[in-house]
Design a protein around this motif. Structure first.
Motif, short mmCIF file in Angstrom:
data_model
loop_
_atom_site.label_atom_id
_atom_site.label_comp_id
_atom_site.label_asym_id
_atom_site.label_seq_id
_atom_site.Cartn_x
_atom_site.Cartn_y
_atom_site.Cartn_z
N GLN A 40 0.83 -1.19 0.00
CA GLN A 40 0.00 0.00 0.00
C GLN A 40 0.88 1.26 0.00
N LYS A 41 1.95 1.19 0.77
CA LYS A 41 2.78 2.40 0.90
C LYS A 41 3.80 2.53 -0.22
N PHE A 42 4.45 1.41 -0.58
CA PHE A 42 5.58 1.51 -1.51
C PHE A 42 5.35 0.83 -2.86
N GLY A 43 4.32 -0.01 -2.95
CA GLY A 43 4.11 -0.82 -4.15
C GLY A 43 4.15 -0.01 -5.44
N GLY A 44 3.42 1.09 -5.47
CA GLY A 44 3.34 1.91 -6.67
C GLY A 44 4.70 2.42 -7.11
N GLU A 45 5.45 2.91 -6.17
CA GLU A 45 6.79 3.46 -6.48
C GLU A 45 7.73 2.36 -6.97
N VAL A 46 7.64 1.20 -6.30
CA VAL A 46 8.52 0.09 -6.69
C VAL A 46 8.23 -0.29 -8.14
N TYR A 47 6.96 -0.35 -8.47
CA TYR A 47 6.60 -0.71 -9.84
C TYR A 47 7.09 0.35 -10.82
N GLU A 48 6.91 1.58 -10.44
CA GLU A 48 7.35 2.70 -11.26
C GLU A 48 8.84 2.59 -11.60
N VAL A 49 9.63 2.32 -10.57
CA VAL A 49 11.08 2.24 -10.76
C VAL A 49 11.43 1.02 -11.62
N LEU A 50 10.89 -0.16 -11.22
CA LEU A 50 11.27 -1.39 -11.91
C LEU A 50 10.83 -1.39 -13.37
N SER A 51 9.62 -0.92 -13.61
CA SER A 51 9.10 -1.02 -14.97
C SER A 51 9.80 -0.05 -15.91
N SER A 52 10.58 0.86 -15.37
CA SER A 52 11.34 1.72 -16.26
C SER A 52 12.70 1.10 -16.58
N VAL A 76 12.15 8.77 -11.43
CA VAL A 76 12.71 7.56 -10.86
C VAL A 76 13.86 7.91 -9.92
N PHE A 77 14.68 8.87 -10.34
CA PHE A 77 15.77 9.32 -9.46
C PHE A 77 15.20 9.85 -8.16
N ASP A 78 14.13 10.60 -8.29
CA ASP A 78 13.53 11.18 -7.09
C ASP A 78 13.00 10.10 -6.15
N ILE A 79 12.40 9.07 -6.76
CA ILE A 79 11.88 7.98 -5.92
C ILE A 79 13.02 7.30 -5.18
N ILE A 80 14.09 6.97 -5.93
CA ILE A 80 15.23 6.30 -5.31
C ILE A 80 15.83 7.19 -4.21
N GLU A 81 15.95 8.48 -4.53
CA GLU A 81 16.44 9.43 -3.52
C GLU A 81 15.54 9.43 -2.29
N GLY A 82 14.25 9.39 -2.54
CA GLY A 82 13.27 9.39 -1.44
C GLY A 82 13.44 8.17 -0.53
#
Ligand SMILES: Nc1ncnc2c1ncn2[C@@H]1O[C@H](COP(=O)(O)OP(=O)(O)OP(=O)(O)O)[C@@H](O)[C@H]1O
Ligand SMILES: [Mg+2]
Length: 310
Positions: free
Chosen positions: A86-98, A191-197
């Motif tokens: 719920q908290k991180f799933g969306g971001e993880v997918y965003e990063v991986l799928s790129s 994606v950089f921002d997510i990883i930085e986050g």
């Protein structure tokens, strides 16, 4: 000597070998805090939880009120994964799928990777501590190896994330060229921002664990293997920048005239004396071995009195 918790500690956790009494001490501590007027949550993510057994109540993925000011929660692995998603799933997918062509099921796979649940538990507990719904959190942990791994997790994460950012940077330009052939989503600066986050989050967790808001108390029994584990814990915690100023020794035997007991008491005394000698600045709190089973609020209160003295 009795246990005096640090006044400013919002999270209390006992760390030590399996079966030394972590759950018992946690329950006694939670009851103590609740009776002193702190709204207290005792929680565990131990895959084999025993909070329900000791409180003699059914506890599960939902918070249960045990008594005035005292609440309990046993988080299952599935619930931890669900909350993580719920908290991180969306971001993880965003990063991986790129990076690679993946389907959303990948999120479950990542979420069940070793370390994710621990990282999430830290995040979750830090959230509760900051959230204001409870004044105190007592975290009943699984045996020592697990706790240490858990405390190390944010640092491991940071390493991985730094690696990921580097890889991403290298792939970035190549990906722009090949993304059409593979049909990938357009990689974005986000994606950089997510990883930085994520990195920032891990750094905040490390800071939280090291802060006076968390009190880690090594616990053991005055026996060879358990004491060896306590010593290792002391070393690891120190390396980690966690300040420890008390150890609880549980299961201390009373004097007894029979030779068998006298021998055991002598051995225990020796271990206690060695600990006192080697950790002069550390308070050694002794809890006697009780002849009865410790269950229900009355049983827990008995330990509470011995632990905190009254
Ligand atoms: N001081 C004590 N006197 C008598 N029995 C005790 C005492 N402390 C703990 N016990 C008993 O020892 C057993 C192990 O205690 P507990 O479950 O609290 O250990 P634990 O460290 O949480 O174990 P685990 O690592 O498996 O989670 C329990 O049956 C508990 O009731
Ligand atoms: Mg336990």
């Amino acid at each position: 000597m009795t246990l005096r918790l640090r006044e400013d500690a919002e999270v209390v956790m006992f760390a030590g070998k399996g079966g030394v009494g972590k759950t018992t001490l946690s329950a006694a501590t939670a009851l103590h805090l609740a009776e002193r007027g702190y709204r207290t949550l005792i929680l565990t993510s131990d895959p084999a939880p025993s909070l329900g057994d000791i409180f003699e109540r059914r506890i599960g993925d939902r918070v249960v009120e045990i008594s005035t000011n005292l609440y309990a929660l046993e988080l299952s692995a599935e619930e931890v994964l669900r909350r993580w998603k719920q908290k991180f799933g969306g971001e993880v997918y965003e990063v991986l799928s790129s990076f690679v062509p993946v389907r959303e099921e990948i999120i479950d796979y990542i979420g069940s990777a070793p370390g994710i649940d621990e990282e999430f538990m830290l995040d979750y507990i830090a959230g509760i501590a900051t959230g204001g719904e409870y004044d105190r959190v007592v975290w009943d942990t699984a045996p020592a190896g697990h706790t240490l791994r858990l405390l190390r997790m944010p640092a491991v994460f940071i390493e991985h994330l730094e690696e990921a950012a580097k890889v991403y940077l290298r792939l970035y330009s190549a990906m722009l060229k090949i993304r059409e052939t593979l049909g990938l989503r357009r990689p974005s600066r986000e994606v950089f921002d997510i990883i930085e986050g994520w990195k920032r989050l891990s750094e905040e967790l490390i800071e939280f664990i090291r802060s006076p808001r968390v009190e880690v108390i090594p616990a053991g029994m005055p026996q060879g293997l358990s004491v060896a584990q306590v010593r290792r814990l002391m070393e690891e915690l120190k390396k980690f920048g966690i300040e420890v100023n008390k150890i609880v020794m549980n299961g201390v035997l009373p004097e007894h005239p029979c030779e068998f007991h006298r021998e055991m008491v002598r051995t225990q005394r020796r271990y206690l004396a060695e600990l006192r000698r080697d950790y002069p600045g550390v308070e050694l709190v002794e809890v006697p071995l009780l002849p009865v089973e410790i269950r229900g609020l009355e049983g827990i209160r008995r330990v509470e009195r011995l632990l905190f003295g009254r």
